[in-house]
Design a protein around this motif. Structure first.
Motif, short mmCIF file in Angstrom:
data_model
loop_
_atom_site.label_atom_id
_atom_site.label_comp_id
_atom_site.label_asym_id
_atom_site.label_seq_id
_atom_site.Cartn_x
_atom_site.Cartn_y
_atom_site.Cartn_z
N THR A 31 0.73 -1.14 0.03
CA THR A 31 0.06 0.04 0.06
C THR A 31 1.13 1.13 0.21
O THR A 31 1.76 1.64 0.76
CB THR A 31 -0.86 0.08 1.39
N GLN A 64 -9.96 -5.62 3.87
CA GLN A 64 -8.39 -5.31 3.67
C GLN A 64 -8.02 -4.12 4.74
O GLN A 64 -6.66 -4.36 5.19
CB GLN A 64 -7.85 -5.14 2.25
N ALA A 65 -8.78 -3.37 4.91
CA ALA A 65 -8.58 -1.95 5.55
C ALA A 65 -9.55 -1.56 6.35
O ALA A 65 -10.42 -0.87 5.99
CB ALA A 65 -7.94 -1.12 4.84
N SER A 66 -9.71 -1.78 7.91
CA SER A 66 -10.57 -1.29 8.69
C SER A 66 -10.41 0.11 9.09
O SER A 66 -9.09 0.72 8.78
CB SER A 66 -10.61 -2.17 10.18
N ARG A 117 -6.95 0.07 10.68
CA ARG A 117 -5.77 0.03 9.90
C ARG A 117 -5.55 1.13 8.89
O ARG A 117 -4.53 1.46 8.86
CB ARG A 117 -6.20 -1.16 8.83
N LYS A 161 -3.45 3.57 10.83
CA LYS A 161 -2.12 3.18 11.20
C LYS A 161 -1.53 3.46 9.71
O LYS A 161 -0.13 3.82 9.79
CB LYS A 161 -2.03 1.71 11.23
N ILE A 162 -2.01 2.98 8.32
CA ILE A 162 -1.44 3.41 7.22
C ILE A 162 -1.01 4.89 7.24
O ILE A 162 -0.10 5.17 6.67
CB ILE A 162 -2.39 3.04 6.13
#
Length: 209
Positions: free
Chosen positions: A10, A124-126, A129, A132-133
């Motif tokens: 990502t 894939q991305a809550s 998440r 954090k990204i």
């Protein structure tokens, strides 16, 4: 990006790289993912995201950090936008990040809302998440680019031709990594220590054979 294989990773980027061509390049050509920050300078896209039915967002995340003299609370909501008419290539999900900041030294309070658009699905991305990204991008920014600019005055450099800028950026990054590997958390203090004996101490730091 040519020497690397970004498949499955990502790529995060702030507003400068929140471009349609960049999204297509990453997803369609490199089989990577993107998570781009959207601010008010992208008026049309920002308007679209602000008008989404956020009251229906069931996915939420709450986060708090207390560092650098600043207390920051974040509320993150996420929506799947595949069928909501968002005009951005490969966009699947959008997150709305509401930040409340309190500067401890001055007592100043501020509030900011930013949006993050991504091709990552909710599985894939809550919202957690996505948080954090986004924060990982600023960790890199603060530890590398900010230090190179403030400590090494990179933006003020007059070296602008040929491979000079790339070579100097590499040398600055090398110096940062060498100082951190030697235990210098404060780069300015580490450079000052090196300057006390500008011949011997840098050589000792590099550990020449």
């Amino acid at each position: 990006m040519a020497p690397y294989d970004p498949t499955g990773i990502t790529v995060t980027a702030d507003v400068l790289h929140c471009q349609r061509d960049h999204a297509r390049f990453l997803v369609e050509e490199k089989r990577a993912h993107y998570a781009f920050t959207v601010r008010r300078n992208q008026k049309n896209l920002h308007r679209q995201l602000a008008a989404l039915p956020w009251q229906k967002a069931s996915a939420k995340f709450y986060d708090r950090t207390d560092a650098h003299g600043r207390l920051e609370n974040r509320v993150v909501r996420a929506l799947t936008v595949s069928e909501l008419g968002v005009d951005f290539p490969q966009a699947v999900q959008v997150a709305k990040i509401l930040r409340h900041r309190n500067q401890r030294t001055t007592g100043k309070r501020s509030r900011e809302t930013v949006y993050v658009i991504t091709d990552l699905t909710s599985r894939q991305a809550s919202p957690g998440r996505i948080t954090k990204i986004v924060r990982s991008q600023w960790i890199n920014e603060n530890r590398l680019h900010f230090v190179r600019d403030t400590t090494f005055a990179e933006d003020a450099s007059k070296i602008r031709t040929g491979h000079g800028p790339d070579n100097m950026a590499t040398l600055r990054s090398f110096a940062l990594n060498a100082l951190r590997a030697a235990g210098h958390a404060n780069i300015t203090a580490g450079l000052r220590e090196m300057s006390y004996d500008s011949f011997r101490r840098p050589l000792d730091l590099l550990g020449p054979s």
